[in-house]
Design an enzyme around this catalytic site. Structure first.
Site, short mmCIF file in Angstrom:
data_model
loop_
_atom_site.label_atom_id
_atom_site.label_comp_id
_atom_site.label_asym_id
_atom_site.label_seq_id
_atom_site.Cartn_x
_atom_site.Cartn_y
_atom_site.Cartn_z
N GLY A 1 47.18 43.61 53.33
CA GLY A 1 45.80 43.15 53.19
C GLY A 1 45.41 42.59 51.83
N HIS A 2 46.29 42.68 50.83
CA HIS A 2 45.90 42.24 49.48
C HIS A 2 46.95 41.32 48.89
CE1 HIS A 2 44.66 42.58 45.20
NE2 HIS A 2 43.48 42.80 45.74
N MET A 3 46.96 40.13 49.14
CA MET A 3 46.22 39.32 50.08
C MET A 3 47.21 38.76 51.09
SD MET A 3 43.75 39.44 47.56
CE MET A 3 44.44 38.77 46.10
#
Length: 178
Positions: free
Chosen positions: A66-68
């Site tokens: 999720g990052h990123m």
């Protein structure tokens, strides 16, 4: 970057012979599972109260997805967590604070100077500049990847009042402390 700018010269670190593996780190640090941000402790210098450790950054880190998406960058707060864990390890191993647990007290003058991505080896170094027993530690820190400083600043560690936290958690219906 000249070698004298480093808290500990990275060329002196022996990754094949760490002084503490994850099991030894766990004797002093309470973090487990995805919150463990150190792979091994590499060295300690008691004359200057400094130590160095590393974290192998893999594509299995909890933040990668999720990052990123498509550009996984290690979050700055996770880098700071690695620094805090190294500071806690050194402080607890040498009983510098006189506390059952050390927690974040704050960070000052933090600068992020580069990115950390899967495949990198993040070296973290701390030097305890002050240790006020029962009150606070103050440590200068650096994060290094490929001989480049990617993170630096000053961290403060404070004693965690374990009894108060345990009591607070006992009164919380949603707390799961296992």
């Amino acid at each position: 970057m000249v070698k004298s700018d480093f808290i500990i010269d990275p060329s002196l670190l022996d990754f094949d012979n760490p002084i503490a593996d994850i099991e030894a780190i766990r004797k002093f640090n309470p973090q487990r599972h995805e919150m463990e941000q150190l792979t091994a402790i590499l060295c300690e210098d008691r004359e200057i109260n400094a130590c160095a450790a590393y974290k192998e950054i893999t594509d299995k880190e909890f933040w990668v997805r999720g990052h990123m998406p498509g550009m996984p960058l290690m979050p700055g707060v996770v880098m700071l967590e690695a620094v805090a864990q190294l500071s806690s390890y050194f402080t607890q191993k040498h009983d510098l604070l006189g506390a059952a647990m050390v927690g974040f007290g704050g960070v000052d003058e933090v600068r992020f100077r580069g990115v950390v991505v899967p495949g990198d080896r993040l070296i973290v170094m701390v030097r305890l500049d002050k240790a006020r027993r029962g009150r606070m530690i103050v440590a200068s820190f650096q994060g290094v990847v490929n001989n480049n400083i990617v993170l630096e600043g000053c961290l403060r560690g404070i004693p965690i009042p374990i009894e108060a936290v345990t009591s607070q958690l006992a009164g919380s219906p949603k707390a799961d402390v296992s």
